[in-house]
Motif scaffolding. Sequence first.
Motif, PDB file in Angstrom:
ATOM      1  N   ALA A  96       0.879  -1.176   0.000  1.00 21.95           N
ATOM      2  CA  ALA A  96       0.000   0.000   0.000  1.00 21.95           C
ATOM      3  C   ALA A  96       0.911   1.219   0.000  1.00 21.95           C
ATOM      4  CB  ALA A  96      -0.909   0.015   1.208  1.00 21.95           C
ATOM      5  N   ILE A  97       0.539   2.215  -0.795  1.00 22.01           N
ATOM      6  CA  ILE A  97       1.369   3.405  -0.965  1.00 22.01           C
ATOM      7  C   ILE A  97       0.489   4.633  -0.828  1.00 22.01           C
ATOM      8  CG2 ILE A  97       2.806   4.678  -2.603  1.00 22.01           C
ATOM      9  CD1 ILE A  97       3.300   1.756  -3.820  1.00 22.01           C
ATOM     10  N   GLY A 134      -4.714  13.589  -1.289  1.00 22.88           N
ATOM     11  CA  GLY A 134      -3.772  12.543  -1.636  1.00 22.88           C
ATOM     12  C   GLY A 134      -4.426  11.354  -2.286  1.00 22.88           C
ATOM     13  N   VAL A 135      -3.620  10.315  -2.421  1.00 26.48           N
ATOM     14  CA  VAL A 135      -4.060   9.088  -3.063  1.00 26.48           C
ATOM     15  C   VAL A 135      -3.419   7.908  -2.343  1.00 26.48           C
ATOM     16  CG1 VAL A 135      -2.232   9.157  -4.818  1.00 26.48           C
ATOM     17  CG2 VAL A 135      -4.322   7.901  -5.280  1.00 26.48           C
ATOM     18  N   GLU A 136      -4.175   6.832  -2.189  1.00 21.34           N
ATOM     19  CA  GLU A 136      -3.636   5.570  -1.695  1.00 21.34           C
ATOM     20  C   GLU A 136      -3.759   4.551  -2.811  1.00 21.34           C
ATOM     21  OE1 GLU A 136      -4.276   2.045   1.606  1.00 21.34           O
ATOM     22  OE2 GLU A 136      -5.517   3.832   1.727  1.00 21.34           O
ATOM     23  N   ILE A 137      -2.663   3.893  -3.101  1.00 20.75           N
ATOM     24  CA  ILE A 137      -2.612   2.869  -4.144  1.00 20.75           C
ATOM     25  C   ILE A 137      -2.286   1.546  -3.475  1.00 20.75           C
ATOM     26  CG2 ILE A 137      -1.366   2.084  -6.204  1.00 20.75           C
ATOM     27  CD1 ILE A 137      -0.743   5.095  -6.722  1.00 20.75           C
ATOM     28  N   SER A 138      -3.081   0.536  -3.744  1.00 24.53           N
ATOM     29  CA  SER A 138      -2.752  -0.790  -3.221  1.00 24.53           C
ATOM     30  C   SER A 138      -2.691  -1.765  -4.387  1.00 24.53           C
ATOM     31  CB  SER A 138      -3.756  -1.246  -2.169  1.00 24.53           C
ATOM     32  OG  SER A 138      -5.064  -1.221  -2.668  1.00 24.53           O
ATOM     33  N   ILE A 172      -7.301   2.278  -6.219  1.00 24.71           N
ATOM     34  CA  ILE A 172      -6.811   3.641  -6.008  1.00 24.71           C
ATOM     35  C   ILE A 172      -7.924   4.419  -5.322  1.00 24.71           C
ATOM     36  CG2 ILE A 172      -6.043   5.784  -7.100  1.00 24.71           C
ATOM     37  CD1 ILE A 172      -4.954   4.115  -9.422  1.00 24.71           C
ATOM     38  N   VAL A 173      -7.591   5.014  -4.185  1.00 24.41           N
ATOM     39  CA  VAL A 173      -8.538   5.818  -3.416  1.00 24.41           C
ATOM     40  C   VAL A 173      -7.915   7.193  -3.232  1.00 24.41           C
ATOM     41  CG1 VAL A 173      -9.777   6.053  -1.231  1.00 24.41           C
ATOM     42  CG2 VAL A 173      -9.392   3.780  -2.197  1.00 24.41           C
TER      43      VAL A 173
END
Length: 136
Positions: free
Chosen positions: A50-51, A64-68, A120-121
Amino acid sequence: ERTCRVATTAPDGRPHVAPLWFVWDGESLWLNSIVRSKRWADLRRDARVAIVIDAGEQFHELRGVEISGNAEVVGEVPRSSEPDDRVANAELLFARKYMGGDHFMADGRHAWLRIKADEIVSWDFRKNAALQQWSR
């Protein structure tokens, strides 16, 4: 943004989070990671990652964005200076973003990880009118 935070899972199940530089090629996130790092060892054992990439100083400015997804090793480990079409675009983007030119310099300690997002959130508190009122 220049820095992301990369979360991996340690062998005992605890999370490990570390900052890292990154590039986005329009389809995948690329990380140039030291191959003798806890992050690398974690991802070789369990590719799930997770980033988070975020910006903003004040609470009402946060976005922002969270990428898993799963991290995939691409190219040599560690990366040498030999040309490699598999990572050429990521290296060009990385050189332009962080090195101020078109030449990527491999140091023999890093290798490339590609993350194709499963999810992607994103969030942007600047769009929340209540937070904007509160901030004044």
